[in-house]
Scaffold this motif. Sequence first.
Motif, PDB file in Angstrom:
ATOM      1  N   ARG A   1       3.788   6.059  -5.412  1.00  0.00           N
ATOM      2  CA  ARG A   1       3.764   6.184  -6.870  1.00  0.00           C
ATOM      3  C   ARG A   1       2.696   7.194  -7.301  1.00  0.00           C
ATOM      4  O   ARG A   1       2.920   8.008  -8.195  1.00  0.00           O
ATOM      5  CB  ARG A   1       3.510   4.814  -7.491  1.00  0.00           C
ATOM      6  N   GLU A   2       1.529   7.143  -6.637  1.00  0.00           N
ATOM      7  CA  GLU A   2       0.457   8.088  -6.956  1.00  0.00           C
ATOM      8  C   GLU A   2       0.878   9.533  -6.716  1.00  0.00           C
ATOM      9  O   GLU A   2       0.485  10.446  -7.445  1.00  0.00           O
ATOM     10  CB  GLU A   2      -0.782   7.783  -6.100  1.00  0.00           C
ATOM     11  N   LEU A   3       1.683   9.723  -5.668  1.00  0.00           N
ATOM     12  CA  LEU A   3       2.121  11.082  -5.304  1.00  0.00           C
ATOM     13  C   LEU A   3       3.355  11.532  -6.084  1.00  0.00           C
ATOM     14  O   LEU A   3       3.873  12.634  -5.847  1.00  0.00           O
ATOM     15  CB  LEU A   3       2.405  11.142  -3.801  1.00  0.00           C
ATOM     16  N   GLY A   4       3.852  10.684  -6.982  1.00  0.00           N
ATOM     17  CA  GLY A   4       4.980  11.066  -7.814  1.00  0.00           C
ATOM     18  C   GLY A   4       6.342  10.796  -7.221  1.00  0.00           C
ATOM     19  O   GLY A   4       7.350  11.289  -7.723  1.00  0.00           O
ATOM     20  N   HIS A   5       6.404   9.982  -6.151  1.00  0.00           N
ATOM     21  CA  HIS A   5       7.680   9.633  -5.541  1.00  0.00           C
ATOM     22  C   HIS A   5       8.222   8.337  -6.147  1.00  0.00           C
ATOM     23  O   HIS A   5       7.477   7.362  -6.326  1.00  0.00           O
ATOM     24  CB  HIS A   5       7.533   9.449  -4.025  1.00  0.00           C
ATOM     25  N   SER A   6       9.496   8.296  -6.439  1.00  0.00           N
ATOM     26  CA  SER A   6      10.134   7.106  -6.985  1.00  0.00           C
ATOM     27  C   SER A   6      10.542   6.163  -5.864  1.00  0.00           C
ATOM     28  O   SER A   6      11.078   6.592  -4.840  1.00  0.00           O
ATOM     29  CB  SER A   6      11.372   7.513  -7.782  1.00  0.00           C
ATOM     30  N   VAL A   7      10.263   4.868  -6.080  1.00  0.00           N
ATOM     31  CA  VAL A   7      10.699   3.822  -5.143  1.00  0.00           C
ATOM     32  C   VAL A   7      11.643   2.892  -5.899  1.00  0.00           C
ATOM     33  O   VAL A   7      11.265   2.295  -6.894  1.00  0.00           O
ATOM     34  CB  VAL A   7       9.496   3.007  -4.607  1.00  0.00           C
ATOM     35  N   PRO A   8      12.899   2.809  -5.468  1.00  0.00           N
ATOM     36  CA  PRO A   8      13.492   3.361  -4.232  1.00  0.00           C
ATOM     37  C   PRO A   8      14.251   4.681  -4.431  1.00  0.00           C
ATOM     38  O   PRO A   8      14.917   5.130  -3.505  1.00  0.00           O
ATOM     39  CB  PRO A   8      14.472   2.271  -3.846  1.00  0.00           C
ATOM     40  N   GLY A   9      14.199   5.253  -5.625  1.00  0.00           N
ATOM     41  CA  GLY A   9      14.992   6.455  -5.896  1.00  0.00           C
ATOM     42  C   GLY A   9      14.822   7.539  -4.850  1.00  0.00           C
ATOM     43  O   GLY A   9      15.796   8.032  -4.271  1.00  0.00           O
ATOM     44  N   ASP A  10      13.558   7.925  -4.578  1.00  0.00           N
ATOM     45  CA  ASP A  10      13.288   8.945  -3.563  1.00  0.00           C
ATOM     46  C   ASP A  10      13.164   8.324  -2.169  1.00  0.00           C
ATOM     47  O   ASP A  10      13.729   8.839  -1.198  1.00  0.00           O
ATOM     48  CB  ASP A  10      11.990   9.692  -3.894  1.00  0.00           C
ATOM     49  N   ILE A  11      12.407   7.252  -2.108  1.00  0.00           N
ATOM     50  CA  ILE A  11      12.130   6.618  -0.817  1.00  0.00           C
ATOM     51  C   ILE A  11      12.213   5.101  -0.974  1.00  0.00           C
ATOM     52  O   ILE A  11      11.498   4.512  -1.798  1.00  0.00           O
ATOM     53  CB  ILE A  11      10.728   7.005  -0.287  1.00  0.00           C
ATOM     54  N   ALA A  12      13.068   4.477  -0.184  1.00  0.00           N
ATOM     55  CA  ALA A  12      13.166   3.015  -0.179  1.00  0.00           C
ATOM     56  C   ALA A  12      12.088   2.458   0.747  1.00  0.00           C
ATOM     57  O   ALA A  12      11.714   3.090   1.737  1.00  0.00           O
ATOM     58  CB  ALA A  12      14.549   2.574   0.296  1.00  0.00           C
ATOM     59  N   VAL A  13      11.582   1.254   0.424  1.00  0.00           N
ATOM     60  CA  VAL A  13      10.505   0.650   1.210  1.00  0.00           C
ATOM     61  C   VAL A  13      10.856  -0.804   1.512  1.00  0.00           C
ATOM     62  O   VAL A  13      11.298  -1.540   0.632  1.00  0.00           O
ATOM     63  CB  VAL A  13       9.153   0.710   0.459  1.00  0.00           C
ATOM     64  N   THR A  14      10.627  -1.208   2.767  1.00  0.00           N
ATOM     65  CA  THR A  14      10.795  -2.626   3.140  1.00  0.00           C
ATOM     66  C   THR A  14       9.501  -3.162   3.723  1.00  0.00           C
ATOM     67  O   THR A  14       8.753  -2.440   4.389  1.00  0.00           O
ATOM     68  CB  THR A  14      11.923  -2.833   4.170  1.00  0.00           C
TER      69      THR A  14
ATOM     70  N   GLY B   1       0.814  -1.207   0.000  1.00  0.00           N
ATOM     71  CA  GLY B   1       0.000   0.000   0.000  1.00  0.00           C
ATOM     72  C   GLY B   1       0.850   1.260   0.000  1.00  0.00           C
ATOM     73  O   GLY B   1       0.527   2.247  -0.674  1.00  0.00           O
ATOM     74  N   VAL B   2       1.962   1.216   0.745  1.00  0.00           N
ATOM     75  CA  VAL B   2       2.885   2.359   0.778  1.00  0.00           C
ATOM     76  C   VAL B   2       3.443   2.627  -0.615  1.00  0.00           C
ATOM     77  O   VAL B   2       3.483   3.774  -1.082  1.00  0.00           O
ATOM     78  CB  VAL B   2       4.030   2.093   1.779  1.00  0.00           C
ATOM     79  N   CYS B   3       3.891   1.584  -1.295  1.00  0.00           N
ATOM     80  CA  CYS B   3       4.461   1.746  -2.635  1.00  0.00           C
ATOM     81  C   CYS B   3       3.439   2.327  -3.613  1.00  0.00           C
ATOM     82  O   CYS B   3       3.765   3.197  -4.430  1.00  0.00           O
ATOM     83  CB  CYS B   3       4.981   0.411  -3.160  1.00  0.00           C
ATOM     84  N   GLU B   4       2.206   1.865  -3.516  1.00  0.00           N
ATOM     85  CA  GLU B   4       1.156   2.376  -4.391  1.00  0.00           C
ATOM     86  C   GLU B   4       0.923   3.868  -4.160  1.00  0.00           C
ATOM     87  O   GLU B   4       0.804   4.646  -5.106  1.00  0.00           O
ATOM     88  CB  GLU B   4      -0.143   1.599  -4.161  1.00  0.00           C
ATOM     89  N   ARG B   5       0.839   4.247  -2.893  1.00  0.00           N
ATOM     90  CA  ARG B   5       0.567   5.649  -2.565  1.00  0.00           C
ATOM     91  C   ARG B   5       1.738   6.546  -2.966  1.00  0.00           C
ATOM     92  O   ARG B   5       1.531   7.653  -3.500  1.00  0.00           O
ATOM     93  CB  ARG B   5       0.274   5.789  -1.079  1.00  0.00           C
TER      94      ARG B   5
ATOM     95  N   MET C   1       1.878 -10.694  -1.937  1.00  0.00           N
ATOM     96  CA  MET C   1       2.086  -9.259  -1.753  1.00  0.00           C
ATOM     97  C   MET C   1       3.470  -8.812  -2.212  1.00  0.00           C
ATOM     98  O   MET C   1       3.609  -7.859  -2.965  1.00  0.00           O
ATOM     99  CB  MET C   1       1.902  -8.897  -0.271  1.00  0.00           C
ATOM    100  N   ALA C   2       4.493  -9.528  -1.755  1.00  0.00           N
ATOM    101  CA  ALA C   2       5.870  -9.075  -1.986  1.00  0.00           C
ATOM    102  C   ALA C   2       6.245  -9.057  -3.463  1.00  0.00           C
ATOM    103  O   ALA C   2       6.930  -8.141  -3.930  1.00  0.00           O
ATOM    104  CB  ALA C   2       6.837  -9.963  -1.207  1.00  0.00           C
ATOM    105  N   LEU C   3       5.820 -10.055  -4.209  1.00  0.00           N
ATOM    106  CA  LEU C   3       6.192 -10.131  -5.620  1.00  0.00           C
ATOM    107  C   LEU C   3       5.232  -9.361  -6.514  1.00  0.00           C
ATOM    108  O   LEU C   3       5.603  -8.939  -7.623  1.00  0.00           O
ATOM    109  CB  LEU C   3       6.260 -11.596  -6.067  1.00  0.00           C
ATOM    110  N   ALA C   4       3.996  -9.167  -6.061  1.00  0.00           N
ATOM    111  CA  ALA C   4       3.023  -8.413  -6.854  1.00  0.00           C
ATOM    112  C   ALA C   4       3.171  -6.908  -6.670  1.00  0.00           C
ATOM    113  O   ALA C   4       2.630  -6.126  -7.451  1.00  0.00           O
ATOM    114  CB  ALA C   4       1.605  -8.848  -6.482  1.00  0.00           C
ATOM    115  N   SER C   5       3.886  -6.503  -5.642  1.00  0.00           N
ATOM    116  CA  SER C   5       4.100  -5.076  -5.396  1.00  0.00           C
ATOM    117  C   SER C   5       4.908  -4.467  -6.543  1.00  0.00           C
ATOM    118  O   SER C   5       5.718  -5.132  -7.178  1.00  0.00           O
ATOM    119  CB  SER C   5       4.848  -4.879  -4.073  1.00  0.00           C
ATOM    120  N   ARG C   6       4.689  -3.186  -6.782  1.00  0.00           N
ATOM    121  CA  ARG C   6       5.482  -2.461  -7.785  1.00  0.00           C
ATOM    122  C   ARG C   6       6.261  -1.352  -7.094  1.00  0.00           C
ATOM    123  O   ARG C   6       5.652  -0.375  -6.662  1.00  0.00           O
ATOM    124  CB  ARG C   6       4.567  -1.892  -8.872  1.00  0.00           C
TER     125      ARG C   6
END
Length: 327
Positions: free
Chosen positions: A252-265, A246-250, A273-278
């Motif tokens: 991306r919607e706000l224009g933040h790059s993952v992991p360029g701007d913000i890394a997520v674990t 959910g964090v990754c989706e939000r 969930m883990a493999l379907a995430s973008r």
Amino acid sequence: MKRAAVRMADVAALAGVSAGTASKALNNTGQLSQETRDRVRRAAAQLGFTPDARGRALSSGRTFTVALLTTDSSGRFSIPIMRGVEDVLSAGELATVLCDTRDDPLREQTYLRSLVARGVDGIVVTGRRTEPRRPINVSLPVVYALAPSTDPEDASVVVDDTAGAASTVTHLLSLGRTRIAHITGPSHHRSAVQRAEAVVASAGDALCGEPVYGEWSEQWGRQATDLVLRQRPDAISCGSDQIARGVCERLRELGHSVPGDIAVTGYDNWPVMALASRPPLTTVDLRLEELGRRAATLLLEAIDGRAHHGVLELPAQLITRESTLGT
């Protein structure tokens, strides 16, 4: 013409031993050398011998059946644990019976009465939470998996959530991240609190605000992202893969790059969930199948009169993917 059934005497003759010795070798009883056991098993395999389960039970006083008692109706945790249990038990030709109590104490007691009446050799108790649970009251070997028993004398196998969560922070710090936020599940869940405390202790000055508690859901991950972005983090550690997705989706919607701007674990290494995430999530694998294998091994030892006492803590494993490393 119907082929005659292969008898124990046929196996014994081919292996060059007595029928009694062949029976002990195939039932894993008696004081026999490993070479003799192996020779008998090879002979049985060559002849296609199938043991008589009823005779085996009568001669040994066992049913060669083990129960897996769980509160995890969805199977998210109990199915991987059961696969691990069966890896161990199938080698000894033991059957596993899955009993879902649905978190109902009355249903649990009904299952237990039935299992005792059927003469199962032992029980593995598991569930979907890591909170210690009251022990079951049966005169059978019992091992608790994932959620430990409140009785320190019982055998329990658990995952080291503290070290698992700390490993995500160590990973983020090694990548040069300096402002780490943490989003997790309900504050009354032991796993959420343990993971959050480990993140706080490991992040030190890199911690960005206090851990944010909520739900184990993608929706909560999206909502909490808006909250933690006020702290301007360059990394977000999550207490579950659902939250992280959910964090990754939000982001991306706000224009933040993952992991360029913000890394997520994430946490759990749940493939859905883990493999379907973008992008796919860097996460912590609970190694549930290994937990099941260790629980089954302890149960077999208890059935054999060598009971383990206390909690056995198994390490989790950090799995790195694109949500922190990029492509």
